[in-house]
Design a protein around this motif. Structure first.
Motif, mmCIF file in Angstrom:
data_model
loop_
_atom_site.group_PDB
_atom_site.id
_atom_site.type_symbol
_atom_site.label_atom_id
_atom_site.label_comp_id
_atom_site.label_asym_id
_atom_site.label_seq_id
_atom_site.Cartn_x
_atom_site.Cartn_y
_atom_site.Cartn_z
ATOM 1 N N CYS A 55 -4.110 -5.538 -1.893
ATOM 2 C CA CYS A 55 -2.649 -5.422 -1.840
ATOM 3 C C CYS A 55 -2.203 -4.365 -2.847
ATOM 4 O O CYS A 55 -2.010 -4.658 -4.027
ATOM 5 N N THR A 56 -2.031 -3.136 -2.392
ATOM 6 C CA THR A 56 -1.641 -2.053 -3.296
ATOM 7 C C THR A 56 -0.284 -2.317 -3.926
ATOM 8 O O THR A 56 -0.075 -2.033 -5.106
ATOM 9 N N PHE A 57 0.659 -2.891 -3.157
ATOM 10 C CA PHE A 57 2.033 -3.006 -3.628
ATOM 11 C C PHE A 57 2.409 -4.436 -4.022
ATOM 12 O O PHE A 57 2.811 -4.672 -5.145
ATOM 13 N N SER A 58 2.334 -5.370 -3.116
ATOM 14 C CA SER A 58 2.643 -6.761 -3.451
ATOM 15 C C SER A 58 1.768 -7.660 -2.605
ATOM 16 O O SER A 58 1.180 -7.224 -1.618
ATOM 17 N N HIS A 59 1.714 -8.919 -2.951
ATOM 18 C CA HIS A 59 0.860 -9.846 -2.209
ATOM 19 C C HIS A 59 1.447 -10.209 -0.846
ATOM 20 O O HIS A 59 0.783 -10.860 -0.041
ATOM 21 N N ASP A 60 2.667 -9.778 -0.590
ATOM 22 C CA ASP A 60 3.233 -9.925 0.754
ATOM 23 C C ASP A 60 3.010 -8.676 1.589
ATOM 24 O O ASP A 60 3.356 -8.642 2.772
ATOM 25 N N GLN A 61 2.432 -7.629 0.975
ATOM 26 C CA GLN A 61 2.162 -6.368 1.671
ATOM 27 C C GLN A 61 0.654 -6.133 1.655
ATOM 28 O O GLN A 61 0.102 -5.622 0.681
ATOM 29 N N VAL A 62 0.002 -6.541 2.727
ATOM 30 C CA VAL A 62 -1.466 -6.541 2.792
ATOM 31 C C VAL A 62 -1.944 -5.231 3.406
ATOM 32 O O VAL A 62 -1.440 -4.795 4.438
ATOM 33 N N ASP A 63 -2.931 -4.612 2.757
ATOM 34 C CA ASP A 63 -3.349 -3.267 3.143
ATOM 35 C C ASP A 63 -4.211 -3.271 4.397
ATOM 36 O O ASP A 63 -5.178 -4.032 4.512
ATOM 37 N N LEU A 64 -3.865 -2.370 5.310
ATOM 38 C CA LEU A 64 -4.590 -2.215 6.567
ATOM 39 C C LEU A 64 -5.842 -1.375 6.354
ATOM 40 O O LEU A 64 -5.868 -0.466 5.506
ATOM 41 N N ASP A 65 -6.877 -1.665 7.135
ATOM 42 C CA ASP A 65 -8.185 -1.028 6.964
ATOM 43 C C ASP A 65 -8.405 0.011 8.056
ATOM 44 O O ASP A 65 -8.851 -0.305 9.168
ATOM 45 N N PHE A 66 -8.096 1.271 7.750
ATOM 46 C CA PHE A 66 -8.258 2.335 8.727
ATOM 47 C C PHE A 66 -9.718 2.740 8.925
ATOM 48 O O PHE A 66 -10.006 3.582 9.777
#
Length: 581
Positions: A202-213
């Motif tokens: 989570c680069t930004f917040s724990h509600d914003q989960v990073d996608l795996d390109f």
């Protein structure tokens, strides 16, 4: 597939081979290329983009706004926004950036639950398309992450497709210290799944989960999203937080080669799908790194000029343009087909990372202290060594410029208009935040309600109240709004203000900031000169080398200069746009 698509197919294939060079895929690069071309419907109709074509001219002005920055109880906010634009701004702007208008769970839209639908509280796709028919529409492609409440992340937790393999995971035992962070929250979010406990990036917040390109299925889904947006009228794509897109342990996980190549791929597919589509990269990073997102005129059409806000605000509150001039002289001219996206206020804040290496630490500290004196807040990021470092200043621009380092004064409105007169004249495309057009101050009530520093500059106007303010002669909102529109109308008529017109910095001392613009056809010259101090300053016209055979006029005041021996007296924060007539 038709023969005319063969060069495009090879180009897409080349992008994919570079992006996935170190990753073993379940499908071949050729199969993936074919899928992407089919999704973008390039077999049915494909545009051949013209190299180094400018999709803009001096009339291009982009307004930045939330879909519900202006509201009324009687209609959907997107309809209210459309009415406001048509009734009050249609002679001032050409494009509108509607900040994320999708269903979301946090961060005022940037934690997207569903990329394919419009937030029902704002309106629907027809409302979006209606605005797109009257203005060039810019929309966010929130490409780095999605909401933890999204369908994809629910599937991730349940081990279902699509989504079970859409997110970046790591181990708490991995070496994560060198990873660049824009926030202070822990990087990894512990998440319970049917396959056990996983730690999601989570680069930004724990509600914003990073996608795996690294998973090409994520790329496929986003190309479907881009195609949908094009169909609905979007022509400018803002690639949100794209610098963080690709993750690789052992690196800083920012600005990686794969990220740049992914942008090139998206550009190739998008501009072949829609001739005048544009990409703008939102990369809130140090200036030198930001410039790399132009590529060789084959990545972003435009990059956010993130260094401008902190440098310009610093200039106007200190009365010293030294650092702004140094930066201006170091900035390379944008190639044709690319342009700077200039702004001095946004829905976020005044970023401080882009000032690193341009302002001394003592200057940044003074800027922070001054903004706090004017009611601003500070957001922080995690730096190496376990330290926190100031990331951005959260404040409305009208309040940020209410005074100088000495404190508030009587020149706030003049200082504010001077800032915009500088931004409007610089090389690049101007982007103006709706709350700057309206001189909206710090919203402490919203800040208190959300407990989020960024809310201070995300006010929501009642349309009837706003209309009353804009009709009241003594209202500062009206005075600033009309003055801003007057500047913009003049700006949009000048070939010397084309985003790619020549620009040179003038040297007029510390209190006078100036630069020269020349139109692409070389017929119009423009000397842009500003008193950035709270003192009266004199300017000898002979100091700026006006050509004696031409007649010269200030477009802002209307003054005509009969003699090049004249000495002009500039009042505090006065602006001059002197051009040959």
């Amino acid at each position: 597939m038709s023969d005319f698509l063969d060069p495009l197919r090879q180009k897409v294939l080349h992008h994919l081979e570079l992006i996935y060079a170190e990753i073993e895929l379940d499908l071949s690069h050729t199969e993936l290329a074919e899928q992407l071309i089919e999704i973008m419907r390039l077999e049915q109709s494909s545009c051949e983009p013209t190299a180094h074509a400018n999709h803009w001219d001096e009339s291009e002005i982009i307004m930045i706004t939330y879909g519900d920055s202006i509201k009324t109880d009687s209609e959907k906010p997107l309809n209210t926004l459309h009415n406001f634009l048509n009734n009050h701004c249609n002679d001032a702007i050409s494009s509108v950036h509607i900040l994320p208008f999708f269903p979301y769970s946090s961060d005022d839209g940037f934690a997207v639950i569903d990329f394919s639908s419009v937030n029902e509280s704002l309106g629907d796709w027809e409302d979006v398309s209606a605005i797109a028919r009257d203005y060039r529409l810019m929309a966010d492609l929130v490409i780095n992450h999605c909401s933890s409440r999204s369908f994809w992340f629910e599937n991730f937790k349940q081990g279902k497709h699509p989504g079970s393999d859409f997110f970046v995971t790591a181990s708490p035992d991995d070496d994560l210290d060198g990873i660049t962070r824009p926030r202070t929250s822990p990087l990894l979010r512990e998440t319970q799944t049917l396959d056990g406990t996983k730690h999601v990036w989570c680069t930004f917040s724990h509600d914003q989960v990073d996608l795996d390109f690294r998973n090409p299925q994520v790329l496929i889904e986003f190309m479907r999203i881009i195609r949908l947006y094009i169909d609905k009228g979007v022509r400018i794509f803002r690639l949100d937080a794209v610098a963080f897109l690709w993750k690789k342990l052992g690196t800083a996980c920012i600005n990686l080669d794969e990220t740049h190549e992914m942008i090139r791929l998206i550009r190739t597919l998008t501009e072949h799908s829609c001739e005048h589509a544009m990409l703008i990269t939102e990369t809130n990073i140090p200036n030198r790194e930001n410039l790399t997102y132009f590529g060789n005129a084959n990545e972003a059409h435009c990059i956010y000029n993130f260094s401008l806000p902190p440098l310009l605000v610093n200039t106007l509150v200190t009365g010293d343009c030294k650092y702004l001039k140094q930066w201006m002289m170091s900035m390379p001219p944008a190639q044709n087909g690319t342009a700077y996206f200039n702004f001095i206020a946004s829905h976020d804040g005044i970023g401080l990372r882009p000032a690193e290496g341009l302002l001394k630490d003592a200057e940044i500290d003074t800027l922070i202290n001054t903004m706090q004196m004017f009611g601003g807040r500070i957001s922080w990021r995690a730096a190496q060594g376990g330290m926190n470092k100031a990331y951005e200043i959260n404040i409305s621009l009208i309040d940020a410029l209410q005074g100088t380092v000495k404190g508030p004064d009587k020149w706030g409105k003049e200082r504010f208009l001077c800032a915009h007169a500088i931004m409007l004249a610089l090389e690049g495309i101007p982007g103006i935040y709706v709350h700057s057009m309206l001189a909206t101050g710090n919203d402490y009530e919203k800040l208190k309600h959300t407990n989020s520093n960024r809310s201070i500059n995300r006010h929501q106007w009642d349309y009837e109240e706003l209309t009353r303010e804009l009709g009241e002669e003594l209202s500062q909102h009206r005075q600033v709004f009309e003055a801003m529109k007057a500047l913009i109308r003049v700006r949009r008529m000048q070939p010397a203000f084309h985003p790619n017109a020549t620009q040179f910095t003038l040297h007029l001392g510390e209190k006078l900031f100036g630069f020269w613009r020349q139109s692409i056809n070389r017929r119009q010259s423009m000397f842009c000169i500003y008193n950035i101090s709270d003192e009266v300053c004199d300017l000898a016209l002979s100091d700026i080398n006006l050509i004696g055979t031409d007649s010269w006029k200030d477009l802002i005041s209307g003054s005509v200069y009969e003699s090049l021996e004249d000495v002009l007296t500039l009042q505090p924060y006065q602006s001059l746009w002197i051009t040959n007539t």
